[in-house]
Write an enzyme that holds these catalytic residues in place. Structure first.
Site, PDB file in Angstrom:
ATOM      1  CB  VAL A  60      77.816   3.922  26.654  1.00  0.00           C
ATOM      2  CG1 VAL A  60      76.796   3.221  26.293  1.00  0.00           C
ATOM      3  CG2 VAL A  60      79.038   2.990  27.139  1.00  0.00           C
ATOM      4  CB  THR A  63      78.821   5.590  21.204  1.00  0.00           C
ATOM      5  OG1 THR A  63      80.188   6.268  21.536  1.00  0.00           O
ATOM      6  CG2 THR A  63      79.165   4.474  19.879  1.00  0.00           C
ATOM      7  CD  GLU A  64      74.449   2.064  22.096  1.00  0.00           C
ATOM      8  OE1 GLU A  64      73.288   2.140  21.144  1.00  0.00           O
ATOM      9  OE2 GLU A  64      75.126   0.990  22.181  1.00  0.00           O
ATOM     10  CB  SER A  65      71.102   8.163  21.719  1.00  0.00           C
ATOM     11  OG  SER A  65      71.571   8.859  23.007  1.00  0.00           O
ATOM     12  CE1 TYR A 161      78.029   1.319  20.892  1.00  0.00           C
ATOM     13  CE2 TYR A 161      79.408  -0.183  22.042  1.00  0.00           C
ATOM     14  CZ  TYR A 161      78.326   0.521  22.126  1.00  0.00           C
ATOM     15  OH  TYR A 161      77.594   0.939  23.239  1.00  0.00           O
TER      16      TYR A 161
END
Length: 181
Positions: A60, A63-65, A161
Site C-alpha cells: 500500500v 502504491t500510494e507514495s 489500484y
C-alpha cells in the site's frame, strides 16, 4: 565494461517503462530495485500492532507514495500512505490522539500508524482485501454504494489500484521475505 552493458540496458528499459520480466520471474535484485523498501522497522511494527501482513502494508505504501514521506497528491492526501487530513484527524481522535496537526502526516511513524489503523478497520469492515483496498482508494461511501447495488468496483482507476497493490504485495513477499517475514 562488458558486465556494465546489461545493467545499463536493464536500467534504460526500466526507465522507459518496458517490462523486462513478469512479476514472479524477475530476479530478486531487480524486484528490489523496482520496488524499494524503506522504513522497514515502522512497517513491521505497525503491521504487527494492527494484525496486518507486512507485505500488504508495504505494498500500500509503495502504491500510494513509492515510500516518499513528503508525497502530496492533488487531492491533498499526504505522506507515505497518502492520508487525507480529515481522515487522519478522525483516526487521531479515535485512537486517543490530541493536538493533531496536518504536518504530522509527513512524519513516517505517525502516517504509517494512522494508515495501518485505517487499513485494519477497512479489512474488519469488509472482510476481504480487495474490497478494503477499494475503500482505501475510492472511499467507504463508494464501496458501500457498489455493494448495495450488487456491483463490483465501478471506477477503473480503483480497479487498477487494487491490482497494483496486490501485485506489489506479491513482489514484497518474494523480494523481502527476510525483511518483512
Amino acid at each position: 565494461m562488458r558486465r556494465l552493458v546489461p545493467v545499463v540496458l536493464l536500467l534504460a528499459a526500466a526507465a522507459a517503462g518496458v517490462a523486462v520480466w513478469t512479476v514472479g520471474t524477475e530476479p530478486g535484485w531487480y524486484q528490489q530495485l523496482r520496488y524499494p523498501l524503506r522504513y522497514e522497522a515502522i512497517v513491521r511494527t505497525h503491521a504487527r500492532n494492527h494484525d496486518l501482513p507486512p507485505t500488504l502494508l508495504a505494498a500500500v505504501i509503495y502504491t500510494e507514495s513509492k515510500f516518499d514521506a513528503d508525497a502530496r497528491s492533488g487531492a491533498g492526501a499526504i505522506g507515505l500512505m497518502q492520508l487525507l487530513p480529515e481522515t487522519a484527524k478522525g483516526i487521531a481522535l479515535r485512537t486517543g490522539g490530541h493536538g493533531f496537526v496536518v504536518s504530522d502526516l509527513y512524519d513516517p511513524e505517525i502516517n504509517v500508524r494512522y494508515g495501518s489503523w485505517y487499513l485494519r478497520n477497512l479489512l474488519d469492515r469488509y472482510d476481504d482485501v480487495p474490497t478494503a483496498l477499494a475503500a482505501y482508494h475510492a472511499g467507504q461511501g463508494n464501496v458501500d454504494e457498489w455493494r448495495r447495488k450488487g456491483v463490483g468496483i465501478q471506477f477503473p482507476e480503483t480497479r487498477d489500484y487494487v491490482d497494483k497493490v496486490l501485485e506489489a504485495q506479491q513482489v514484497y513477499a518474494d523480494a523481502y521475505a527476510d525483511e518483512l517475514g
